[in-house]
Motif scaffolding. Sequence first.
Motif, short mmCIF file in Angstrom:
data_model
loop_
_atom_site.label_atom_id
_atom_site.label_comp_id
_atom_site.label_asym_id
_atom_site.label_seq_id
_atom_site.Cartn_x
_atom_site.Cartn_y
_atom_site.Cartn_z
N VAL A 29 0.83 -1.20 0.00
CA VAL A 29 0.00 0.00 0.00
C VAL A 29 0.87 1.25 0.00
CG1 VAL A 29 -1.66 1.31 1.38
CG2 VAL A 29 -1.97 -1.13 1.07
N MET A 30 1.94 1.24 0.77
CA MET A 30 2.82 2.40 0.85
C MET A 30 3.56 2.66 -0.46
SD MET A 30 2.22 3.51 3.83
CE MET A 30 3.50 4.64 4.22
N ALA A 31 3.81 1.62 -1.24
CA ALA A 31 4.55 1.77 -2.49
C ALA A 31 3.64 2.02 -3.69
CB ALA A 31 5.39 0.52 -2.75
N SER A 32 2.33 1.91 -3.50
CA SER A 32 1.41 1.95 -4.64
C SER A 32 0.89 3.35 -4.92
CB SER A 32 0.23 1.01 -4.36
OG SER A 32 -0.52 1.49 -3.27
N ASP A 33 0.29 3.49 -6.11
CA ASP A 33 -0.36 4.73 -6.50
C ASP A 33 -1.77 4.81 -5.91
OD1 ASP A 33 1.77 5.59 -8.24
OD2 ASP A 33 1.12 4.01 -9.61
N PHE A 34 -2.42 3.67 -5.84
CA PHE A 34 -3.77 3.57 -5.30
C PHE A 34 -3.82 2.45 -4.28
CE2 PHE A 34 -4.19 5.19 -9.62
CZ PHE A 34 -4.93 6.34 -9.41
N ALA A 35 -4.64 2.62 -3.27
CA ALA A 35 -4.78 1.59 -2.24
C ALA A 35 -6.26 1.21 -2.11
CB ALA A 35 -4.26 2.08 -0.91
N ILE A 36 -6.51 -0.08 -2.01
CA ILE A 36 -7.87 -0.57 -1.79
C ILE A 36 -7.83 -1.56 -0.64
CG2 ILE A 36 -8.75 -0.15 -4.11
CD1 ILE A 36 -8.14 -3.00 -4.85
N LYS B 228 -14.24 -1.67 -9.45
CA LYS B 228 -14.80 -0.32 -9.38
C LYS B 228 -13.70 0.73 -9.54
CE LYS B 228 -17.96 2.65 -6.94
NZ LYS B 228 -18.86 2.84 -5.82
N LEU B 229 -12.53 0.47 -8.99
CA LEU B 229 -11.41 1.40 -9.13
C LEU B 229 -11.06 1.62 -10.60
CD1 LEU B 229 -9.09 3.08 -7.79
CD2 LEU B 229 -7.72 1.01 -7.96
N LEU B 230 -10.98 0.54 -11.36
CA LEU B 230 -10.62 0.65 -12.77
C LEU B 230 -11.77 1.18 -13.63
CD1 LEU B 230 -8.62 -2.64 -13.31
CD2 LEU B 230 -7.73 -0.33 -13.12
N LEU B 231 -12.92 0.53 -13.53
CA LEU B 231 -14.01 0.85 -14.45
C LEU B 231 -14.69 2.18 -14.16
CD1 LEU B 231 -15.70 -2.65 -14.82
CD2 LEU B 231 -14.01 -1.56 -16.30
N VAL B 232 -14.85 2.54 -12.90
CA VAL B 232 -15.56 3.77 -12.57
C VAL B 232 -14.58 4.92 -12.35
CG1 VAL B 232 -17.12 4.88 -10.93
CG2 VAL B 232 -17.51 2.51 -11.60
N HIS B 233 -13.75 4.79 -11.35
CA HIS B 233 -12.86 5.90 -11.01
C HIS B 233 -11.79 6.11 -12.08
CE1 HIS B 233 -14.77 6.44 -7.18
NE2 HIS B 233 -14.71 5.14 -6.97
N GLY B 234 -11.34 5.05 -12.73
CA GLY B 234 -10.39 5.19 -13.83
C GLY B 234 -10.98 5.96 -14.99
N HIS B 235 -12.23 5.66 -15.34
CA HIS B 235 -12.91 6.36 -16.43
C HIS B 235 -13.11 7.83 -16.08
CE1 HIS B 235 -15.71 6.86 -19.82
NE2 HIS B 235 -16.40 7.62 -18.98
N TRP B 236 -13.60 8.09 -14.87
CA TRP B 236 -13.83 9.48 -14.47
C TRP B 236 -12.51 10.25 -14.41
CZ3 TRP B 236 -17.50 8.34 -9.77
CH2 TRP B 236 -18.78 8.07 -10.26
N CYS B 237 -11.47 9.65 -13.89
CA CYS B 237 -10.17 10.32 -13.78
C CYS B 237 -9.64 10.67 -15.16
CB CYS B 237 -9.20 9.44 -13.02
SG CYS B 237 -7.58 10.19 -12.76
N TYR B 238 -9.76 9.74 -16.11
CA TYR B 238 -9.26 9.98 -17.46
C TYR B 238 -10.00 11.14 -18.12
CZ TYR B 238 -7.85 9.20 -22.25
OH TYR B 238 -7.35 9.38 -23.50
#
Length: 189
Positions: free
Chosen positions: A87-94, A102-112
């Motif tokens: 978690v400390m080394a990552s860009d995103f933590a779940i 949900k991180l990829l499909l929803v938040h990834g789309h919105w972020c892009y």
Amino acid sequence: GLVIDGRSLEHALHDSLQNVFLELTEKCRAVVCCQATPLQKSVLVKLVRSKLKAMTLAVGDGANDVSMIQVADTGVGISGQEGMQAVMASDFAISQFRHLRKLLLVHGHWCYTRLTNMVLYYFYKNVTYVNLLFWYQFFCGFSGTSMTDYWILILFNLLFTSVPPIIYGVLDKDVSAEILMQLPQLYTM
């Protein structure tokens, strides 16, 4: 799909077999590597990034995944029983692996979409401001006279550069989360 263990992966990552291994993995929908060492994981991600010119996502939950997460374009750490190193080394933590969808499909789309619109906003804001300065120089005979006071320039950058993108970034959702979860094909867009 292809499932490969650590010993076989060691042979596949050898210089003479790398191209054959990559050709095989390109034909698979998924490649699962089990019992791989941390070095093998990071070398595999580096190989895919450099040779296939693909964007990589690394998901890990322990200290043995840190090097793989750091090498990937995007790293996702799962907080769990193995500690917080990933978690400390990552860009995103779940918190759980099931949240990755949900991180990829929803938040990834919105972020892009938000990032692309922000880049366009800054580009057109700067084009407008520089165009205004250019035409003002014709008016003042290219004397180098300042068009605006410094406090107006500061307020311009503060109000028109920071506030609208923040509001847009917080509130903009071009497609609802439910639709994005139901139609994963929207992610490829």
